[in-house]
Design an enzyme around this catalytic site. Structure first.
Site, PDB file in Angstrom:
ATOM      1  N   GLU A   1     -14.227  -4.960  30.614  1.00 42.74           N
ATOM      2  CA  GLU A   1     -13.936  -6.253  30.021  1.00 42.74           C
ATOM      3  C   GLU A   1     -14.990  -6.886  30.996  1.00 42.74           C
ATOM      4  OE1 GLU A   1     -12.491  -6.077  34.380  1.00 42.74           O
ATOM      5  OE2 GLU A   1     -12.379  -4.761  32.140  1.00 42.74           O
TER       6      GLU A   1
ATOM      7  N   ASP B   1     -18.182 -11.543  33.439  1.00 38.24           N
ATOM      8  CA  ASP B   1     -17.049 -10.746  33.335  1.00 38.24           C
ATOM      9  C   ASP B   1     -15.612 -11.589  32.842  1.00 38.24           C
ATOM     10  OD1 ASP B   1     -15.994  -7.923  34.714  1.00 38.24           O
ATOM     11  OD2 ASP B   1     -14.552  -9.906  35.362  1.00 38.24           O
TER      12      ASP B   1
END
Length: 427
Positions: free
Chosen positions: A334, A291
């Protein structure tokens, strides 16, 4: 020496001009390239029938060694970067166009010719010099063009990663076949010496090497990759077209539109297959959930366009770091995932190397970009991808909640079976 240099110069000039016409096909039209290809056919056949130069290894015709060899390579280029349905057009066009020319010449010769004012009469004796060589040469070209495409396709099964070798073998084999066929006609019609055969063959092998090298350089530096849509099936070329486009589409189905990585759908399907294979074969399989830290702040501060660039840069770094057996996915905004065949300790080190690469990359450094990741590995308690994902996701949460910019993959007390599984696989 001069003849050799001139033949090389002719090959370079021919390839440079034809490649330039092909490169700008979107701007000036593909027809310009195809017409130029067709115009040269008459000259190459005429030179192959009457124009020869002496080289140390035999007699060589520029029409055969340079122009004809170059034409086959151009047809192969047309197939590689367009499709079989497109390359069919000049191949059929050359065959039918030359048949029409021969038919018209037979009719033209029946005319009662009127002399010009200065008394000159047309001399079409060069047609006699070419004669049946034009017919035979055109038929050979038709066969050669199909053979080079089929051979290139066949070699793709074993040489897909060796493009230069694949092209060179295809061109060299077909030119060898062509030289044997064309020399047979020359021998029967004009009693050509064997020096013509061997000289022509050596020259064509040199041409195969030269044009293959130039073609690889052109593909590497000037061409882009495009994926056309499939059409119907009518003949061998349409069959090739359908097969080639189908494989290209399959390769790109399930790709993330922004980053080009595999998407969440592919992660769910490919990941489940990988986990089941790991359990069945007792082979290591690790999952990294990655992430981008504080990504929302990047969007808020720099805008979504810059945010997209960051995601592309991270995706590129992940793809570059991944090994040949790894799969890289974008599974959320993301959030990325990597399925790796590395054992658990090695997978964690792999995650650390990615973390460092992201922090030090020139493309991400100005954002002070960092990543967090959770790492899990298949163990005896793993039943499917959901178990593997849940554990990696839990560790990712732990990485983010304890300060970010870190990789968490240490087994907890209740995960001792995972460590034991990894140890048994490594041993």
């Amino acid at each position: 020496m001069l003849n050799s240099f001139l033949l090389l110069a002719e090959a370079v000039v021919y390839f440079a001009v034809m490649a330039a016409l092909f490169r700008f096909r979107k701007r000036i039209g593909l027809g310009v390239f195809i017409c130029a290809l067709g115009v040269m056919h008459f000259l190459e056949t005429y030179l192959a029938s009457v124009f020869y130069v002496a080289l140390p290894f035999g007699m060589v015709s520029p029409g055969s060694a340079v122009l004809f060899s170059g034409k086959l390579v151009m047809l192969l280029l047309l197939y590689m970067k367009e499709d079989a349905a497109t390359v069919r057009q000049p191949i059929y066009g050359l065959l039918l166009g030359n048949a029409l020319m021969i038919a018209l010449v037979l009719l033209v010769r029946m005319h009662a010719i009127a002399p010009l004012a200065n008394g000159r009469l047309p001399d079409i004796g060069f047609i006699d010099e070419m004669g049946w060589l034009m017919v035979w040469g055109t038929a050979l070209l038709f066969i050669d063009a199909i053979l080079i495409i089929l051979l290139y396709e066949r070699l793709g099964r074993s040489l897909r990663g060796a493009q230069f070798t694949r092209i060179l073998i295809s061109v060299a084999c077909v030119l060898t076949f062509d030289q044997a066929g064309f020399y047979t006609a020359l021998r029967l019609l004009s009693d050509a010496p064997t020096a013509v055969f061997f000289g022509g063959w050596f020259a064509k092998m040199a041409a195969a090497l030269t044009f293959s090298t130039l073609l690889i350089a052109y593909l590497k530096w000037f061409e882009d990759r495009r994926i056309p849509m499939p059409r119907g099936l009518t003949d061998i070329f349409d069959t090739l077209t359908y097969r080639e486009r189908y494989e290209a589409l399959v390769e790109h189905v399930g790709r993330d539109g922004l980053t080009g990585l595999l998407n969440r759908g592919r992660f769910d399907s490919d990941g489940e297959l990988a986990v089941q294979s790991s359990l069945r074969m007792a082979r290591p399989l690790s999952l990294l959930i990655i992430d981008v830290d504080h990504f929302k702040l990047i969007n808020d501060r720099f805008g979504h366009a810059e945010g997209d660039k960051v995601l592309k840069a991270v995706a590129a770094l992940l793809a570059e770091a991944a090994g040949s057996e790894d799969q890289v996915f974008r599974i959320g905004g993301e959030e990325f995932a990597i399925l790796s065949s590395r054992p658990h300790p090695v997978a964690k080190l792999f995650g650390e190397s990615i973390r460092y690469a992201v922090k030090s990359s020139p493309n991400t450094r100005r954002f002070d970009l960092t990543i967090s990741a959770g790492v899990s590995s298949v163990s005896e308690s793993t039943r499917g991808l959901a178990d593997l994902f849940a554990l990696a996701d839990h560790r990712l949460y732990k990485a983010k909640s304890t300060g970010r910019d870190r990789i968490v993959g240490e087994p907890a007390i209740n995960e001792s079976s995972a460590a034991a599984w990894t140890k048994s696989v490594q041993s």
